[in-house]
Each structure stands twice: as structure tokens, then as C-alpha cells.
Design a protein around this motif. Structure first.
Motif, PDB file in Angstrom:
ATOM      1  N   LYS A 255       0.804  -1.220   0.000  1.00 43.02           N
ATOM      2  CA  LYS A 255       0.000   0.000   0.000  1.00 43.02           C
ATOM      3  C   LYS A 255       0.835   1.268   0.000  1.00 43.02           C
ATOM      4  N   ASP A 256       2.042   1.215   0.579  1.00 47.00           N
ATOM      5  CA  ASP A 256       2.840   2.438   0.655  1.00 47.00           C
ATOM      6  C   ASP A 256       4.321   2.082   0.711  1.00 47.00           C
ATOM      7  N   ASN A 257       5.156   3.119   0.666  1.00 50.47           N
ATOM      8  CA  ASN A 257       6.606   2.913   0.635  1.00 50.47           C
ATOM      9  C   ASN A 257       7.134   2.273   1.908  1.00 50.47           C
ATOM     10  N   THR A 258       6.546   2.620   3.052  1.00 48.98           N
ATOM     11  CA  THR A 258       6.989   2.043   4.318  1.00 48.98           C
ATOM     12  C   THR A 258       6.773   0.538   4.333  1.00 48.98           C
ATOM     13  N   ALA A 259       5.607   0.105   3.874  1.00 44.89           N
ATOM     14  CA  ALA A 259       5.310  -1.330   3.832  1.00 44.89           C
ATOM     15  C   ALA A 259       6.262  -2.051   2.877  1.00 44.89           C
ATOM     16  N   ARG A 260       6.591  -1.418   1.741  1.00 45.27           N
ATOM     17  CA  ARG A 260       7.523  -2.019   0.782  1.00 45.27           C
ATOM     18  C   ARG A 260       8.894  -2.217   1.411  1.00 45.27           C
ATOM     19  N   LEU A 261       9.376  -1.181   2.078  1.00 44.13           N
ATOM     20  CA  LEU A 261      10.711  -1.245   2.656  1.00 44.13           C
ATOM     21  C   LEU A 261      10.794  -2.313   3.746  1.00 44.13           C
ATOM     22  N   GLU A 262       9.795  -2.378   4.596  1.00 43.09           N
ATOM     23  CA  GLU A 262       9.804  -3.385   5.657  1.00 43.09           C
ATOM     24  C   GLU A 262       9.693  -4.790   5.083  1.00 43.09           C
ATOM     25  N   ALA A 263       8.935  -4.941   3.994  1.00 42.01           N
ATOM     26  CA  ALA A 263       8.819  -6.253   3.361  1.00 42.01           C
ATOM     27  C   ALA A 263      10.151  -6.682   2.751  1.00 42.01           C
ATOM     28  N   LEU A 264      10.900  -5.727   2.174  1.00 39.12           N
ATOM     29  CA  LEU A 264      12.226  -6.048   1.653  1.00 39.12           C
ATOM     30  C   LEU A 264      13.136  -6.537   2.778  1.00 39.12           C
ATOM     31  N   ALA A 266      12.308  -7.924   5.442  1.00 38.79           N
ATOM     32  CA  ALA A 266      11.836  -9.204   5.957  1.00 38.79           C
ATOM     33  C   ALA A 266      12.078 -10.347   4.977  1.00 38.79           C
ATOM     34  N   GLY A 267      12.620 -10.041   3.793  1.00 37.61           N
ATOM     35  CA  GLY A 267      12.926 -11.068   2.818  1.00 37.61           C
ATOM     36  C   GLY A 267      11.749 -11.506   1.978  1.00 37.61           C
ATOM     37  N   GLU A 268      10.715 -10.665   1.871  1.00 37.20           N
ATOM     38  CA  GLU A 268       9.521 -11.047   1.114  1.00 37.20           C
ATOM     39  C   GLU A 268       9.717 -10.941  -0.395  1.00 37.20           C
ATOM     40  N   PHE A 269      10.706 -10.174  -0.833  1.00 32.48           N
ATOM     41  CA  PHE A 269      11.032 -10.125  -2.255  1.00 32.48           C
ATOM     42  C   PHE A 269      12.519  -9.845  -2.422  1.00 32.48           C
ATOM     43  N   ASP A 270      12.973  -9.887  -3.677  1.00 31.90           N
ATOM     44  CA  ASP A 270      14.411  -9.978  -3.943  1.00 31.90           C
ATOM     45  C   ASP A 270      15.064  -8.705  -4.456  1.00 31.90           C
ATOM     46  N   LEU A 271      14.304  -7.778  -4.957  1.00 27.42           N
ATOM     47  CA  LEU A 271      14.917  -6.588  -5.575  1.00 27.42           C
ATOM     48  C   LEU A 271      13.964  -5.413  -5.477  1.00 27.42           C
ATOM     49  N   MET A 272      14.531  -4.253  -5.197  1.00 33.00           N
ATOM     50  CA  MET A 272      13.722  -3.034  -5.102  1.00 33.00           C
ATOM     51  C   MET A 272      14.575  -1.846  -5.527  1.00 33.00           C
ATOM     52  N   ARG A 273      14.021  -1.047  -6.379  1.00 26.60           N
ATOM     53  CA  ARG A 273      14.693   0.187  -6.805  1.00 26.60           C
ATOM     54  C   ARG A 273      14.254   1.328  -5.907  1.00 26.60           C
TER      55      ARG A 273
END
Length: 594
Positions: A255-264, A266-273
Motif C-alpha cells: 500500500k505504501d513505501n513504508t510497507a515495501r521497505l519493511e517487506a524487503l 523481511a525477505g519477502e522479495f528480492d529486488l527493489m529500486r
């Protein structure tokens, strides 16, 4: 979608014989029969999964059709499911090589381009890709249910003829060296996709493309997985060798950038720009980074700097005067922002064509002046002097001096302090709204708002959900907003969509600023009709001067690297970093699973 057309490709050969590609200027880097692009690993293993986060501002998707106006398609769908006649390379600025097409012929008079399809080309349903499919795709994109950007981009295409089962000829209204690349980069889809329906009703029908991936498992609102087709028809072509290596590409939605960063973390996905300098400097850390599982990579590129900008909607009465627009720009303290907010990670944007040969510098040359002279009475006088430079607040410059200059410009434009409020002669207050789709953006805009208050200008920040934001910008219902325009080494017809008078009157066009200028129209026409770089460069530099000195845009910032955090235990990458890659698209296309 628009950003897909603008960045798709460009390429090829001489004008009168069949060739394996097309080069806008000069020669192709890769000869006929080349083995593979230099920046791929031709021995990269196939298999495994790449898990990504969506790169779109939308928090969900509701359709599979990326070409229609309404709704939102999943991230990366177009590039993974659809192919085009030509494909660009990531180590050239103006070239395209045959993908669906095995060769291309550009007529000596420049009025047509003929493409012959590969006999082995197949859609996902196993049906051959034929000339009628290319025509159907072109006719559909030019129809009433797709973005008007297509109509502007293809305005000089007279039509498409089917010459035989596997040969098409695009006809052009006038010679334009870029058009073979433009039409060669259009997506091609099957006539059977949504057959019998109006195209705007083709919503969740599974696309029938010819690309290396198909749609796999989907959880609406959460994620989508693209599954590699092991029998993809082009898997052994030189232009595809070493690419499309993952069996599965899963795109997750947060839903937002904070959730994306925390998911990264936590190892939920492999790559983020990363686009936020603050996040990159202070918040991309944690246990998985400490262990070396996740790493931070800054990958240098030689892409155009683009022109990320605050856009001033000149359809609004308060923003019609260029003096007012210049005054607003003087109140932005970029040097303070870069130091305090961005950790000195950026460089200031200036003009439209930074980091390209098209960038204007110093005084206009003789060829530029010849193009500008007929419009002397219709463009700012400053156009005929030195190229504009964004105001600075360091060294011998200061914010206080800039605000004094801004106050004088506002007075010259008829805006004075009346009863403690900045008003015009009709007693209307200078009140504006900044429209955003991300509440986090207020952190960057607030210092500018405070400086504007010192001039008596009221700029209210308003964050709305993305659906409403999209609706409002499509109908030009805003005062100010921010857009990251991608640049190009080879500007062409797409600039008519961004700055042309016809686009200013067309809802959902890219002319957000409402530029409606005969001078701009003439310079874009001269730019698109250039037959050599000697003709192109003066035209694009003259255009840049007019846009910059008219202050339609307040330039923001750019970076010479792509910042990506990735899981090095799950992902491997080629040794060569291509100079003209677009962020995570390079990873999707050429990396592989360990």
C-alpha cells in the motif's frame, strides 16, 4: 503506457535494402548474424524465481489490458507479454534490431518502411504472428479506446498496408527518420484477443501476445506471477539470447513505501529500486543487510537526465503569466533541499535534454537563431540570450536575493500586497493547490511552501488517492504537480504530445502544462523532420530554450545512478552493466537465479 512508447527503442540500416535492423544516425553496432548482445550472459541458466515489488504508484490492478484508458494494469505486463517488430539494445542510443521482423526496408524517399515477419514467430496460443495481426494492432492503438498519446506519436503515419501474409508496409505522410523506429517499437497482439468486443471492453481477457512470459497465478490486490514460456518462439534468437532467464517473476503489491521497505527487510522479495535519497541513506539497513544476504548497489548509467519537474498548469488564469511562473521557481531553495533532505545525492535538472547532445548551452548559435527569428515577437526575449540556469542559493547567491527578485517579478505582473495578502488588480488572492498522490511528498514540498509564504503566495498541499490523482491530471484539473519526464537522445514526435498545441486541447495527453505556442509547434515539426544531426541539434536546442525561458516547468533533480537493493544469495547478474538501461528492467531481462 506513455512512458513505454517514449522509451521503447530506435534503430537501423541503409535506406533501400533489407537489413537486420535500423539505425537512426550512422551504423549499427551489431553486424548481421551477431551472436548476442555484449551485456548478456549467453550461458545464463534458466529457472528459479525473481520476486519484485510493483514499480507503479497504483496500489492494485483491475485489468490485463495495458493499452486502454480506464483502469490499471499490473506492473511490467507490457514488456513481458508483448513484443514488437524491432527491439532496442541497451548499449546504443538509437538502434533497433529485428525481433518479430526478420528484416526492414526503408524507402529511399523516406516515405515508407517495410517489415517482413519471421516465419517462426508465434503467439502464446501457438498461432503464427501474421501481417493481419500487425495491422489489427496498429488500427486498434489508433482507435477511440486507447490513449491519445498514440495518435500524437503516430500523427505522421498515413497507414499500414498488408503486402502478403508476412509483410507489412507502413506509409508516412512525410519523411521522418525516427518513424521506422517508432512503428517498429509498437506492441503487436493477436486478433483473437477479445475478438468480437469493443477494445475498451477487453479488460480481464488474458492477453494473447508473443512475449517470453504469460500470466500465471494472480491474487488481485496482492500479487501477480508471470510464468516463462519454455517453448517461447524467440528463445534462440540472437536478440533474446541470455535474457528472460527466470521461470517465474512475481510482482507484489504494497500500500505504501513504508510497507515495501519493511517487506524487503523481511525477505519477502528480492529486488527493489529506490527513488528516495532519505530511504537509501538512512533506512535501507537491517539484519539481512548486515549478513550480506541483501546488498545495496548503485549502478552508473549514461541515460539522459530527463526533466523531472514541477508542472505549472497554464490553463489556470493565475499561472498564465511567465513572470509569475518564474517568481514561483525563484522561491525554491534547491541547494538547501539537496543538503538537508537528499544527502547531496542529486544534481539539478536544467532544460529538456540534459546529458545529451541536444542540450542547449550559452548563447544560441547561428542555426538556432535562424529557427527562432521568425518567432521573435511570440517568445520571451531572453530566448535570444544565454540559456537559462536554475536559481541558486549558494556561493554568491542567496534565497533572500532570489525572493527579492521574485517579488519584483510579481509586481511587474500586477500582483501586490493588499491588506497583507498578495492580490491582483481584480482583488483575487494568489492561492494555488499542489496536487499529489503520495502524502510523503509533503516533506519535500513544505520548504518551498514556506518560502512562497514570504512572497504572499498561498500554496496548499493536497494528497489524494492515485485513482483521483490520475483522473484529475487526465482532465488537467490541477494547478501544480510533479512529473518525472524521461529524456531521450533522439527527441521526436513524442514532444508534440508533451508540448504541442493540439495536445493541450486533448484530455489525457501528456501536455500537462497546457503549452500552446505556434513557435513550439514549428520547432517540434522541424525537429521531427530533421534528416541529419546537423538539422536535429539546432531544432531541439531552440525548443529547449523556448520551453525553459517560458518557465512552464520548475526543474527538480536527477541522479546518474540507479539505486537498487537486491538479494545476492538468490540473484546473479552479468559482468557488464549496459550504459542505457532502465532500472529494474535490466535485472528482469538479463539477471538469473542462483
Amino acid at each position: 503506457m506513455r512512458r513505454l512508447l517514449l522509451c521503447v527503442l530506435i534503430g537501423v540500416c541503409g535506406p533501400a535494402w533489407a537489413a537486420h535492423g535500423y539505425a537512426l544516425w550512422g551504423d549499427l553496432k551489431y553486424p548481421p548474424g551477431f551472436a548476442h548482445f555484449d551485456y548478456v550472459n549467453p550461458q545464463a541458466p534458466k529457472g528459479g524465481e525473481m520476486r519484485l515489488v510493483s514499480n507503479l504508484r497504483t496500489s492494485t490492478f483491475d485489468k490485463y489490458n495495458p493499452f486502454t484508458i480506464k483502469g490499471n494494469a499490473p506492473a511490467y505486463l507490457s514488456g513481458l507479454l508483448f513484443e514488437s517488430l524491432l527491439i532496442g539494445s541497451l548499449d546504443e542510443t538509437a538502434s533497433g534490431y529485428g525481433l518479430l521482423a526478420e528484416d526492414v526496408v526503408v524507402a529511399p524517399d523516406g516515405l515508407s518502411a517495410t517489415f517482413r515477419l519471421r516465419p517462426q514467430a508465434r503467439f502464446h496460443n501457438g498461432v503464427p504472428v501474421l501481417a493481419q495481426d500487425v495491422k489489427h494492432s496498429f488500427d486498434t492503438l489508433m482507435g477511440p479506446h486507447t490513449s491519445p498519446a498514440y495518435k500524437t506519436l503516430l500523427a505522421d503515419v498515413a497507414g499500414l498496408d498488408v503486402l502478403d501474409e508476412r509483410t507489412v508496409r507502413y506509409r508516412f505522410k512525410k519523411p521522418n527518420r525516427e518513424l521506422p523506429l517508432t512503428v517498429g517499437g509498437l506492441p503487436v497482439f493477436s486478433r483473437a484477443w477479445g475478438e468480437g468486443k469493443p477494445f475498451d471492453q477487453v479488460v480481464t481477457d488474458v492477453p494473447i501476445g508473443s512475449g517470453p512470459y504469460r500470466i500465471g497465478p494472480v491474487r488481485f490486490g496482492k500479487d501477480i506471477t508471470y510464468v516463462r514460456d519454455p517453448q517461447h518462439w524467440a528463445r534462440d534468437l540472437n536478440v533474446k539470447r541470455g535474457s528472460s532467464n527466470f521461470d517465474r517473476i512475481t510482482v507484489k503489491i504494497y500500500k505504501d513505501n513504508t510497507a515495501r521497505l519493511e517487506a524487503l527487510k523481511a525477505g519477502e522479495f528480492d529486488l527493489m529500486r529506490f527513488f528516495s535519497a532519505g530511504d537509501w541513506a538512512r533506512r535501507v539497513n537491517g539484519r539481512r543487510f548486515d549478513s550480506g544476504e541483501l546488498v545495496k548497489g548503485e549502478f552508473k548509467h549514461r541515460l539522459p537526465s530527463g526533466f523531472q519537474s514541477y508542472v505549472l498548469n497554464t490553463r489556470r488564469d493565475r499561472l498564465k503569466d511567465p513572470l509569475v511562473r518564474e517568481a514561483l521557481g525563484l522561491a525554491m531553495d534547491y541547494e538547501w533541499m539537496n543538503r538537508q533532505l537528499f544527502y547531496n545525492a542529486y544534481q539539478r535538472v536544467n532544460g529538456l535534454f540534459g546529458n545529451t547532445a541536444c542540450a542547449a548551452t550559452g548563447e544560441p548559435g547561428a542555426a538556432e537563431l535562424a529557427l527562432l527569428q521568425p518567432w521573435r515577437q511570440q517568445v520571451p526575449a531572453a530566448v535570444f540570450g544565454p540559456m537559462t540556469q536554475p536559481p541558486r542559493t549558494d556561493g554568491d547567491s542567496s534565497l533572500r536575493a532570489n525572493l527579492r527578485r521574485a517579488k519584483a517579478l510579481l509586481q511587474d505582473a500586477g500582483w501586490t500586497i493588499q491588506g497583507g495578502v498578495l492580490k491582483n488588480a481584480r482583488g483575487e488572492a494568489m492561492e494555488l493547490e499542489y496536487l499529489d498522490s503520495n502524502e510523503a511528498g509533503s516533506r519535500v514540498v513544505t520548504p518551498w511552501i514556506r518560502n512562497l509564504e514570504k512572497l504572499g503566495v498561498v500554496l496548499r498541499y493536497r494528497a489524494v488517492d492515485f485513482a483521483l490523482f490520475q483522473q484529475r491530471i487526465q482532465t488537467f484539473d490541477f494547478d501544480l504537480m510533479s512529473i518525472a519526464f524521461q529524456g531521450t537522445h533522439n527527441p521526436g514526435q513524442e514532444y508534440a504530445d508533451m508540448f504541442g498545441s493540439e495536445a493541450a486541447r486533448t484530455p489525457d495527453s501528456g501536455n500537462y502544462a497546457g503549452v500552446s505556442s505556434p513557435a513550439v509547434d514549428a520547432l517540434i515539426a522541424r525537429m521531427t523532420s530533421a534528416t541529419s544531426q546537423d538539422e536535429l541539434l539546432p531544432a531541439c536546442r531552440a525548443l529547449e530554450r523556448v520551453i525553459a525561458h517560458s518557465h512552464y516547468l520548475i526543474p527538480q533533480w536527477t541522479a546518474g545512478t540507479h539505486r537498487m537493493a537486491y538479494n545476492q544469495q538468490r540473484l546473479a547478474k552479468p559482468d557488464v552493466v549496459p550504459p542505457y538501461f532502465q532500472g529494474e528492467a535490466w535485472a528482469i531481462d538479463t539477471w538469473w537465479a542462483r
